[in-house]
Design an enzyme around this catalytic site. Structure first.
Site, PDB file in Angstrom:
ATOM      1  N   ASP A   1      -6.856  -1.733  -7.387  1.00 29.37           N
ATOM      2  CA  ASP A   1      -7.429  -2.375  -6.205  1.00 29.37           C
ATOM      3  C   ASP A   1      -7.838  -3.790  -6.571  1.00 29.37           C
ATOM      4  O   ASP A   1      -8.199  -4.047  -7.723  1.00 29.37           O
ATOM      5  CB  ASP A   1      -8.648  -1.596  -5.693  1.00 29.37           C
TER       6      ASP A   1
ATOM      7  N   ARG B   1       0.820  -1.223   0.000  1.00 29.51           N
ATOM      8  CA  ARG B   1       0.000   0.000   0.000  1.00 29.51           C
ATOM      9  C   ARG B   1       0.849   1.266   0.000  1.00 29.51           C
ATOM     10  O   ARG B   1       0.443   2.284   0.560  1.00 29.51           O
ATOM     11  CB  ARG B   1      -0.952   0.032   1.202  1.00 29.51           C
TER      12      ARG B   1
ATOM     13  N   TYR C   1     -15.452 -10.632  -0.119  1.00 31.19           N
ATOM     14  CA  TYR C   1     -16.094  -9.345  -0.439  1.00 31.19           C
ATOM     15  C   TYR C   1     -17.380  -9.552  -1.236  1.00 31.19           C
ATOM     16  O   TYR C   1     -18.383  -8.888  -1.008  1.00 31.19           O
ATOM     17  CB  TYR C   1     -15.129  -8.431  -1.202  1.00 31.19           C
TER      18      TYR C   1
ATOM     19  N   ARG D   1      -2.999   6.893   0.932  1.00 30.97           N
ATOM     20  CA  ARG D   1      -3.481   8.042   1.691  1.00 30.97           C
ATOM     21  C   ARG D   1      -2.490   8.697   2.638  1.00 30.97           C
ATOM     22  O   ARG D   1      -2.693   9.833   3.036  1.00 30.97           O
ATOM     23  CB  ARG D   1      -4.747   7.645   2.472  1.00 30.97           C
TER      24      ARG D   1
ATOM     25  N   ARG E   1      -6.255  12.632  -5.223  1.00 30.29           N
ATOM     26  CA  ARG E   1      -7.481  11.955  -4.808  1.00 30.29           C
ATOM     27  C   ARG E   1      -8.578  12.968  -4.454  1.00 30.29           C
ATOM     28  O   ARG E   1      -9.773  12.659  -4.533  1.00 30.29           O
ATOM     29  CB  ARG E   1      -7.124  11.069  -3.621  1.00 30.29           C
TER      30      ARG E   1
HETATM   31  O1  1CP Z   1       0.409   0.862  -3.218  1.00 30.05           O
HETATM   32  C1  1CP Z   1      -0.242  -0.187  -3.329  1.00 30.05           C
HETATM   33  O2  1CP Z   1      -0.080  -1.155  -2.572  1.00 30.05           O
HETATM   34  C2  1CP Z   1      -1.203  -0.322  -4.487  1.00 30.05           C
HETATM   35  C3  1CP Z   1      -2.534  -0.043  -4.202  1.00 30.05           C
HETATM   36  C4  1CP Z   1      -3.521  -0.980  -3.544  1.00 30.05           C
HETATM   37  C5  1CP Z   1      -3.503  -2.369  -3.307  1.00 30.05           C
HETATM   38  C6  1CP Z   1      -2.376  -3.339  -3.541  1.00 30.05           C
HETATM   39  C7  1CP Z   1      -4.774  -0.508  -3.127  1.00 30.05           C
HETATM   40  C8  1CP Z   1      -5.210   0.884  -3.198  1.00 30.05           C
HETATM   41  N1  1CP Z   1      -5.527  -1.574  -2.718  1.00 30.05           N
HETATM   42  C9  1CP Z   1      -4.774  -2.710  -2.797  1.00 30.05           C
HETATM   43  C10 1CP Z   1      -5.183  -4.074  -2.477  1.00 30.05           C
HETATM   44  C11 1CP Z   1      -6.385  -4.300  -1.635  1.00 30.05           C
HETATM   45  N2  1CP Z   1      -7.608  -3.683  -1.672  1.00 30.05           N
HETATM   46  C12 1CP Z   1      -6.448  -5.308  -0.653  1.00 30.05           C
HETATM   47  C13 1CP Z   1      -5.351  -6.278  -0.375  1.00 30.05           C
HETATM   48  C14 1CP Z   1      -4.253  -5.718   0.443  1.00 30.05           C
HETATM   49  C15 1CP Z   1      -4.562  -5.424   1.888  1.00 30.05           C
HETATM   50  O3  1CP Z   1      -4.961  -6.366   2.607  1.00 30.05           O
HETATM   51  O4  1CP Z   1      -4.350  -4.285   2.290  1.00 30.05           O
HETATM   52  C16 1CP Z   1      -7.721  -5.257  -0.076  1.00 30.05           C
HETATM   53  C17 1CP Z   1      -8.265  -6.147   1.029  1.00 30.05           C
HETATM   54  C18 1CP Z   1      -8.460  -4.228  -0.732  1.00 30.05           C
HETATM   55  C19 1CP Z   1      -9.871  -3.852  -0.495  1.00 30.05           C
HETATM   56  C20 1CP Z   1     -10.035  -2.431  -0.123  1.00 30.05           C
HETATM   57  N3  1CP Z   1      -9.658  -1.376  -0.914  1.00 30.05           N
HETATM   58  C21 1CP Z   1     -10.557  -1.884   1.058  1.00 30.05           C
HETATM   59  C22 1CP Z   1     -11.195  -2.681   2.187  1.00 30.05           C
HETATM   60  C23 1CP Z   1     -10.232  -3.154   3.212  1.00 30.05           C
HETATM   61  C24 1CP Z   1     -11.004  -3.901   4.300  1.00 30.05           C
HETATM   62  O5  1CP Z   1     -10.668  -3.672   5.472  1.00 30.05           O
HETATM   63  O6  1CP Z   1     -11.906  -4.674   3.987  1.00 30.05           O
HETATM   64  C25 1CP Z   1     -10.486  -0.487   0.975  1.00 30.05           C
HETATM   65  C26 1CP Z   1     -10.917   0.528   1.982  1.00 30.05           C
HETATM   66  C27 1CP Z   1      -9.891  -0.186  -0.279  1.00 30.05           C
HETATM   67  C28 1CP Z   1      -9.637   1.157  -0.825  1.00 30.05           C
HETATM   68  C29 1CP Z   1      -8.265   1.479  -1.241  1.00 30.05           C
HETATM   69  N4  1CP Z   1      -7.477   0.688  -2.078  1.00 30.05           N
HETATM   70  C30 1CP Z   1      -6.294   1.340  -2.328  1.00 30.05           C
HETATM   71  C31 1CP Z   1      -6.338   2.591  -1.640  1.00 30.05           C
HETATM   72  C32 1CP Z   1      -5.240   3.630  -1.678  1.00 30.05           C
HETATM   73  C33 1CP Z   1      -7.563   2.675  -0.975  1.00 30.05           C
HETATM   74  C34 1CP Z   1      -8.087   3.840  -0.175  1.00 30.05           C
HETATM   75  C35 1CP Z   1      -9.015   4.584  -1.038  1.00 30.05           C
HETATM   76  C36 1CP Z   1      -8.975   6.057  -0.863  1.00 30.05           C
HETATM   77  O7  1CP Z   1      -8.128   6.764  -1.443  1.00 30.05           O
HETATM   78  O8  1CP Z   1      -9.862   6.542  -0.153  1.00 30.05           O
END
Ligand code: 1CP
Length: 339
Positions: free
Chosen positions: A72, A23, A147, A27, A36
């Site tokens: 994502d 990640r 999900y 943010r 964003r």
């Molecule tokens: O830099 C990086 O790693 C690339 C970006 C990336 C990746 C690899 C994002 C951007 N998401 C992911 C993968 C992802 N998305 C996972 C697997 C990794 C992990 O466990 O962290 C999962 C579970 C998600 C699902 C997801 N996306 C959620 C829900 C998490 C949960 O608790 O259930 C959420 C809130 C997101 C949004 C998201 N994805 C990425 C960002 C930067 C964001 C935040 C969105 C924003 O800007 O508001």
């Protein structure tokens, strides 16, 4: 081209230990927030030029040794036909959860080059800009299934486990469909230029080992088997996966991602001739500088017998982490591991 990350994945000798952070584009960076601020999260994911910009941010600002595609894991679920929304502060929502055969039948196995053309375009654009390797990714089938079945994030996974235990055939059919889609999606990423591929299994740790073996691992194995021909490193990260490590080593991955709950030296004894990636507690980035450097030094020391070590956090960087602290960590890894 800095190929330290790829060498470490292959277990080759490197001048220093490479680092990237799960990640890393996101943010906690004001530069990300700025972009964003003008678009929704899904709009951002579908705008290749903006995805390129935010992917490059942590590489340029912090000196990471690998870039990870900004996208994502749920983008693929949307391409399969599950309408996806992101609500500010609440995370992802699937308004029509997949809980019966009819809903499952309505899901498609999309042509990734068409349905997720924006992802492939982002990869092609990034490869022109980057001087470090580019990691592509997808969610592992079990994590994606949670999900779709829950309709969003969950803490207890009631609906998912209910389907596993009361309608196992339906669950397996859903996993099959996600797996087929993921294989096409990751192959397309490899063709577009991804130089490594990671499967994120964020929720695998809620499964008993026997259920992981039966309901989750075979699908990860199928995906990695299908990607063998591309000769790029394959990384499997099962969050909260210490109790599943003996099983995860048979996933077919070249690199095993470790969360922070396990001692890295102990983990290395179990993974054999495979590289490891990890495993600093993301919150340890809050330590005062001297203690953070000490902690990183200890971790590097613990990994000295690894057949390749890629430094990473044990899960994604938290959104309130000061970027300066991430920079201290990157510099410390480079300095303390230099040989
Ligand atoms: O830099 C990086 O790693 C690339 C970006 C990336 C990746 C690899 C994002 C951007 N998401 C992911 C993968 C992802 N998305 C996972 C697997 C990794 C992990 O466990 O962290 C999962 C579970 C998600 C699902 C997801 N996306 C959620 C829900 C998490 C949960 O608790 O259930 C959420 C809130 C997101 C949004 C998201 N994805 C990425 C960002 C930067 C964001 C935040 C969105 C924003 O800007 O508001």
């Amino acid at each position: 081209m800095n190929d330290t990350f790829l060498k470490a994945c292959r277990g080759e000798k490197t001048d220093y230990t490479p680092i990237w952070m799960m990640r890393q584009a996101g943010r906690y960076l004001p530069e990300y927030q700025k972009i964003r601020g003008n678009v929704t999260f899904l709009e951002l994911c579908k705008s290749p030029d903006l995805c390129v910009e935010v992917t490059l941010q942590p590489v340029d600002l912090l000196g990471m040794d690998a870039a990870i595609l900004f996208s994502d894991i749920l983008v693929l679920m949307e391409a399969m036909g599950a309408p996806l929304e992101f609500h500010e502060g609440r995370g992802p929502i699937f308004k029509e959860p997949i809980r019966n055969q009819a809903a499952l039948d309505a899901l498609m196995i999309p042509d990734a080059d068409e349905a997720t053309a924006f992802v492939m375009e982002t990869i092609r654009l990034l490869r022109r800009e980057l001087k470090v390797p580019l990691i592509g990714f997808a969610g592992a089938p079990f994590t994606c299934a949670t999900y779709l079945i829950e309709g969003g994030s969950s803490k207890v996974f009631w609906e998912t486990k209910k389907m596993m235990f009361t309608e196992p055939l339906l669950f397996h059919r859903l996993m099959d469909k996600i797996t087929e889609s993921t294989i096409l999606y990751l192959k397309a990423q490899a063709r577009a230029g991804a130089q490594a591929l990671q499967l994120f299994d964020s929720w695998a740790g809620v499964l008993a080992p026997c259920d992981f073996s039966n309901f989750a691992l075979p699908y990860v194995q199928k995906i990695f088997a299908a990607l063998q021909g591309y000769e790029i490193p394959l990384i499997y990260f099962a969050n909260n996966g210490a109790t599943l490590l003996d099983l995860s080593v048979s996933s077919g991955a070249d690199v095993i991602g470790l969360d922070w709950r396990i001692n890295i030296g102990e983990a290395i004894k179990k993974v054999g001739k495979r590289a490891v990636q990890g495993n600093l507690d993301p919150f340890a980035l809050l330590l005062p500088k001297d203690q953070l450097r000490q902690r990183i030094g200890d971790l590097l020391d613990g990994a000295k017998n690894a057949h390749g070590h890629i430094f990473n956090l044990g899960h994604g960087i938290h959104q309130f982490t000061p970027p300066e602290q991430a920079k201290i960590a990157v510099d410390a890894v480079h300095e303390l591991s230099s040989r």
